[in-house]
Motif scaffolding. Structure first.
Motif, mmCIF file in Angstrom:
data_model
loop_
_atom_site.group_PDB
_atom_site.id
_atom_site.type_symbol
_atom_site.label_atom_id
_atom_site.label_comp_id
_atom_site.label_asym_id
_atom_site.label_seq_id
_atom_site.Cartn_x
_atom_site.Cartn_y
_atom_site.Cartn_z
ATOM 1 N N PRO A 145 0.805 -1.229 0.000
ATOM 2 C CA PRO A 145 0.000 0.000 0.000
ATOM 3 C C PRO A 145 0.838 1.280 0.000
ATOM 4 O O PRO A 145 0.406 2.302 -0.516
ATOM 5 C CB PRO A 145 -0.820 -0.098 1.289
ATOM 6 C CG PRO A 145 -0.787 -1.521 1.691
ATOM 7 C CD PRO A 145 0.472 -2.113 1.119
ATOM 8 N N TRP A 146 2.035 1.251 0.555
ATOM 9 C CA TRP A 146 2.855 2.455 0.652
ATOM 10 C C TRP A 146 3.697 2.698 -0.604
ATOM 11 O O TRP A 146 4.376 3.706 -0.703
ATOM 12 C CB TRP A 146 3.750 2.404 1.890
ATOM 13 C CG TRP A 146 4.567 1.149 1.983
ATOM 14 C CD1 TRP A 146 5.802 0.921 1.428
ATOM 15 C CD2 TRP A 146 4.222 -0.044 2.673
ATOM 16 N NE1 TRP A 146 6.231 -0.344 1.719
ATOM 17 C CE2 TRP A 146 5.278 -0.969 2.494
ATOM 18 C CE3 TRP A 146 3.113 -0.448 3.426
ATOM 19 C CZ2 TRP A 146 5.269 -2.247 3.034
ATOM 20 C CZ3 TRP A 146 3.118 -1.724 3.957
ATOM 21 C CH2 TRP A 146 4.179 -2.612 3.774
ATOM 22 N N ASN A 147 3.672 1.788 -1.574
ATOM 23 C CA ASN A 147 4.374 1.982 -2.841
ATOM 24 C C ASN A 147 3.358 2.166 -3.957
ATOM 25 O O ASN A 147 2.329 1.516 -3.969
ATOM 26 C CB ASN A 147 5.250 0.770 -3.172
ATOM 27 C CG ASN A 147 6.472 0.675 -2.294
ATOM 28 O OD1 ASN A 147 6.865 1.630 -1.644
ATOM 29 N ND2 ASN A 147 7.081 -0.487 -2.263
ATOM 30 N N ASP A 148 3.682 3.019 -4.891
ATOM 31 C CA ASP A 148 2.839 3.240 -6.060
ATOM 32 C C ASP A 148 3.468 2.478 -7.220
ATOM 33 O O ASP A 148 4.464 2.937 -7.797
ATOM 34 C CB ASP A 148 2.760 4.731 -6.361
ATOM 35 C CG ASP A 148 1.928 5.045 -7.591
ATOM 36 O OD1 ASP A 148 1.565 4.117 -8.348
ATOM 37 O OD2 ASP A 148 1.650 6.237 -7.806
ATOM 38 N N PHE A 163 10.887 7.111 4.306
ATOM 39 C CA PHE A 163 10.093 7.651 3.195
ATOM 40 C C PHE A 163 10.413 9.137 3.078
ATOM 41 O O PHE A 163 10.210 9.902 4.014
ATOM 42 C CB PHE A 163 8.599 7.437 3.432
ATOM 43 C CG PHE A 163 8.183 5.995 3.290
ATOM 44 C CD1 PHE A 163 8.052 5.428 2.035
ATOM 45 C CD2 PHE A 163 7.948 5.207 4.414
ATOM 46 C CE1 PHE A 163 7.667 4.093 1.895
ATOM 47 C CE2 PHE A 163 7.573 3.872 4.272
ATOM 48 C CZ PHE A 163 7.440 3.330 3.022
ATOM 49 N N LEU A 164 10.931 9.553 1.930
ATOM 50 C CA LEU A 164 11.350 10.933 1.745
ATOM 51 C C LEU A 164 10.192 11.888 1.545
ATOM 52 O O LEU A 164 10.266 13.055 1.924
ATOM 53 C CB LEU A 164 12.323 11.033 0.566
ATOM 54 C CG LEU A 164 13.633 10.302 0.773
ATOM 55 C CD1 LEU A 164 14.481 10.380 -0.485
ATOM 56 C CD2 LEU A 164 14.389 10.859 1.969
ATOM 57 N N LYS A 165 9.107 11.411 0.947
ATOM 58 C CA LYS A 165 7.993 12.331 0.685
ATOM 59 C C LYS A 165 7.307 12.787 1.967
ATOM 60 O O LYS A 165 6.618 13.770 1.967
ATOM 61 C CB LYS A 165 6.978 11.698 -0.272
ATOM 62 C CG LYS A 165 6.263 10.483 0.284
ATOM 63 C CD LYS A 165 5.315 9.912 -0.741
ATOM 64 C CE LYS A 165 4.661 8.654 -0.228
ATOM 65 N NZ LYS A 165 3.826 8.055 -1.236
ATOM 66 N N ASP A 166 7.533 12.066 3.081
ATOM 67 C CA ASP A 166 6.911 12.429 4.343
ATOM 68 C C ASP A 166 7.880 13.065 5.321
ATOM 69 O O ASP A 166 7.486 13.410 6.432
ATOM 70 C CB ASP A 166 6.296 11.188 4.991
ATOM 71 C CG ASP A 166 5.171 10.604 4.149
ATOM 72 O OD1 ASP A 166 4.516 11.373 3.435
ATOM 73 O OD2 ASP A 166 4.979 9.382 4.199
#
Length: 142
Positions: free
Chosen positions: A29-32, A137-140
């Motif tokens: 779920p945490w990967n697109d 996670f870099l986006k967060d």
């Protein structure tokens, strides 16, 4: 069974490849996965290789070379194409891709409870490494 053709994926393979990854339980779920596919195809040092059996995708593997190590991700073989050597052929194609770019070593990550995958890779001669994988996670994060 005849050997499917293994070649670099094209942009229009994205939907089929992501469906294959989902069918093989490789997504989280945490990967697109659509973004992963697009980034791999858009990168100069990465690719997605696909095994075609007629018009259908029988398998795939994502490869990348960071300048120090070669990496393998998303090795997938369609459930109805398993046990015929396709996973082994995809890994050989990934190794060939990495060797052609000068990668001295191949690495991959497997979830510690995935005994089937660990057994598959051990049968190919891959060994557990004395390394701990750390991440963020870099986006967060700022």
């Amino acid at each position: 069974m005849h050997r499917p053709l293994i070649e670099a994926a094209a942009a229009d393979d994205g939907e089929g490849v992501v469906e294959l990854w989902n069918a093989c339980g490789l997504t989280r779920p945490w990967n697109d996965p659509q973004a992963d596919f697009a980034l791999a195809l858009g990168g100069a040092s990465s690719a997605v290789l696909v095994a075609r059996d007629g018009k259908s995708l029988a398998g795939s593997v994502m490869v990348g070379f960071d300048g120090h190590r070669g990496w393998v991700y998303y090795l997938a073989v369609a459930p109805d194409s398993r046990r015929a050597g396709l996973g082994r052929a995809l890994m050989a194609a990934a190794e060939d891709w990495l060797r052609a770019r000068g990668a001295p070593k191949l690495q991959l990550m497997v979830r510690e409870d995935n005994d089937a995958a660990l057994g598959f890779y051990a049968a190919l001669g891959l060994e557990r490494q004395k390394v701990v994988t750390l991440g963020r996670f870099l986006k967060d994060s700022a």
